[in-house]
Structures are given as C-alpha cells and as structure tokens.
Design an enzyme around this catalytic site. Sequence first.
Site, PDB file in Angstrom:
ATOM      1  CG  ASP A  67      -0.416  -0.580   2.448  1.00  0.00           C
ATOM      2  OD1 ASP A  67       0.827  -0.453   2.530  1.00  0.00           O
ATOM      3  OD2 ASP A  67      -1.146  -0.940   3.337  1.00  0.00           O
ATOM      4  CG  ASN A 136      -9.242  -1.899  12.216  1.00  0.00           C
ATOM      5  OD1 ASN A 136      -8.073  -2.393  11.599  1.00  0.00           O
ATOM      6  ND2 ASN A 136      -9.560  -0.774  11.618  1.00  0.00           N
ATOM      7  CG  HIS A 138      -5.931  -2.595   8.774  1.00  0.00           C
ATOM      8  ND1 HIS A 138      -6.105  -1.257   9.831  1.00  0.00           N
ATOM      9  CD2 HIS A 138      -4.702  -2.346   8.774  1.00  0.00           C
ATOM     10  CE1 HIS A 138      -4.938  -0.627   9.963  1.00  0.00           C
ATOM     11  NE2 HIS A 138      -3.850  -1.442   9.358  1.00  0.00           N
ATOM     12  CD  GLU A 143      -9.220   1.085   7.888  1.00  0.00           C
ATOM     13  OE1 GLU A 143      -9.133   0.226   8.864  1.00  0.00           O
ATOM     14  OE2 GLU A 143      -8.368   1.669   7.844  1.00  0.00           O
TER      15      GLU A 143
HETATM   16  C1  GLP Z   1      -0.562   0.019   8.655  1.00  0.00           C
HETATM   17  C2  GLP Z   1      -0.112  -0.545   7.544  1.00  0.00           C
HETATM   18  C3  GLP Z   1      -0.518  -2.085   7.514  1.00  0.00           C
HETATM   19  C4  GLP Z   1       0.113  -2.397   8.887  1.00  0.00           C
HETATM   20  C5  GLP Z   1      -0.494  -2.003  10.138  1.00  0.00           C
HETATM   21  C6  GLP Z   1      -0.102  -2.227  11.508  1.00  0.00           C
HETATM   22  O1  GLP Z   1      -2.004   0.490   8.605  1.00  0.00           O
HETATM   23  N1  GLP Z   1      -0.709  -0.272   6.224  1.00  0.00           N
HETATM   24  O2  GLP Z   1       0.176  -2.629   6.411  1.00  0.00           O
HETATM   25  O3  GLP Z   1      -0.018  -3.738   8.869  1.00  0.00           O
HETATM   26  O4  GLP Z   1      -0.369  -0.523   9.723  1.00  0.00           O
HETATM   27  O5  GLP Z   1       0.980  -1.494  11.869  1.00  0.00           O
HETATM   28  P1  GLP Z   1       2.067  -1.916  12.864  1.00  0.00           P
HETATM   29  O6  GLP Z   1       2.966  -3.067  12.217  1.00  0.00           O
HETATM   30  O7  GLP Z   1       2.643  -0.667  13.125  1.00  0.00           O
HETATM   31  O8  GLP Z   1       1.100  -2.064  14.072  1.00  0.00           O
END
Ligand code: GLP
Length: 238
Positions: A67, A136, A138, A143
């Site tokens: 992304d 959540n 995702h 989402e």
């Molecule tokens: C963002 C990214 C996701 C990632 C998520 C969790 O939203 N787009 O790909 O998995 O954060 O992040 P973290 O690893 O910092 O908890």
Amino acid sequence: MNWETFRNYDALSEGAAALLLDAIRANPKIVLGLPTGNTPLGMYARIIATCSREYHCFRDVVAFNLDEYVGIPRDHPGSYYTFMQRHLFGHVDIEPANTHIPNGIAPDLKVECARYERSIASAGGLGITFLGLGSNGHIAFNEPGTPFDSRTHVVALSESTRRANASFFLDQPVPTHAISMGIGTILESREIVLLASGAKKHDAIARLRSGAQGGDFPASALWSHSNVRVLVDEAASF
Ligand code: GLP
C-alpha cells in the site's frame, strides 16, 4: 493456518527474516509482497544484516508493497516509499526497477490501481506476501467492510488507523486516503505470512484464532487460503 509463537519481538523478527531469506534462496527470482508499519522493522533489520554478509540476496528479487498513502509525494518522510528506502531497499542489492509501490499522486488513482494489478500479474503473481495486522483486523489498508474479493483500490482510512500511524508523520497530518492491494489480490499470493507483536494486537489475534470469518474482520479472509503462517509473540498471543 499454521501458528508459531515466539518468546518476544526479537525472536519473532528472527523467524520472519529466516522465512523471507529462505524463500529467496529457494527461488532467487521470487516475487515478494511487502508490508510497512512497526511490526516488520525487526525483520528488515535482520535481513539487511544477513545480506551485508551474503551479498546478491536481492539481485533478481521483485517486490510489491502492499500500500501507499494518497496525496503525498514519494520523498515525503511519511510515505511508504521513504519507509522502504530507509528500512530495506536502500541497504540491499535489489534493482530499483524491481521495487513496486503504488503511486499515491498519480493523476488518475483508478488507472493507477489497475496498472498496479497488471504489474503484479505480469511479474507472475505474488510468491510470498508478508502482512502486518491492524488492531481492528485490517491487512494492508483493507479496513473492516472491505470485500474479500477486492482488488487494488483507493481506501478511506479509519480514524483509528490514522492515529495508529501518526508517529510516522511527526507533526504533520496523516493522509485521509491510501491505495491498497485488495484482499483478493493478497489471497492470490502463493504463500502468506502474517506477523503480529505486542499486547495491542492481542484482541485481534484472539479474534483471528477463533476462526470466525466475517467482513467486519478483514484478516479472517486468510482462513480461506491454504498456505498461511501466522507468527506471533507471547504478548500478542496469551
Ligand atoms: C498500517 C499498514 C499495515 C500494517 C498496520 C499495522 O496500517 N498499512 O500494512 O499492517 O499499519 O502496523 P504496525 O505494524 O505498526 O502495528
């Protein structure tokens, strides 16, 4: 779904880095799906350390990021382009032309999403994709409510996701939208590895482990895939 629990974040990162490097050793031309966020940082640091000894690790590897934010240039400090340069691509021998990240400032975002899907397909599809997990549920920026057959698309980010990513933007506003591979795109990867660390992922991991599939929890789509590993540390797990 194959579950592995590691003692702590360091051990999880070691395990994830070993999986990624083994996949490259088995197929030096592998197509990777790669995540951003805090969780993969330890994995990337270990990969860089190994590849500084074992050069040529990434010489023929192709990478597609999951992304990118919409509306910020790629050299913005909060962009995932910048993140990947800083934490992986700038330190290994990957060909810049083989690193793919959606262009969040493309003049026509729908055209950009379609182009991204075509690039993945013409690279032969994703071989192994690493994912983080939002609290959540995702995956990438899909989402809750995102259809499980979705393709690369523009996403409106939830407030909780924007807050969770605020640290990457310092004092600047977190973008409101992103381009994300769809859940359907991710599910076509031949292998998937989901990483989750820390107590703030505990509830999401418990929900995933319950096996209850539903659109309110995007990661539950992974239950329909036949080759998924979930790597968690004890804080996320118990
Ligand atoms: C963002 C990214 C996701 C990632 C998520 C969790 O939203 N787009 O790909 O998995 O954060 O992040 P973290 O690893 O910092 O908890």
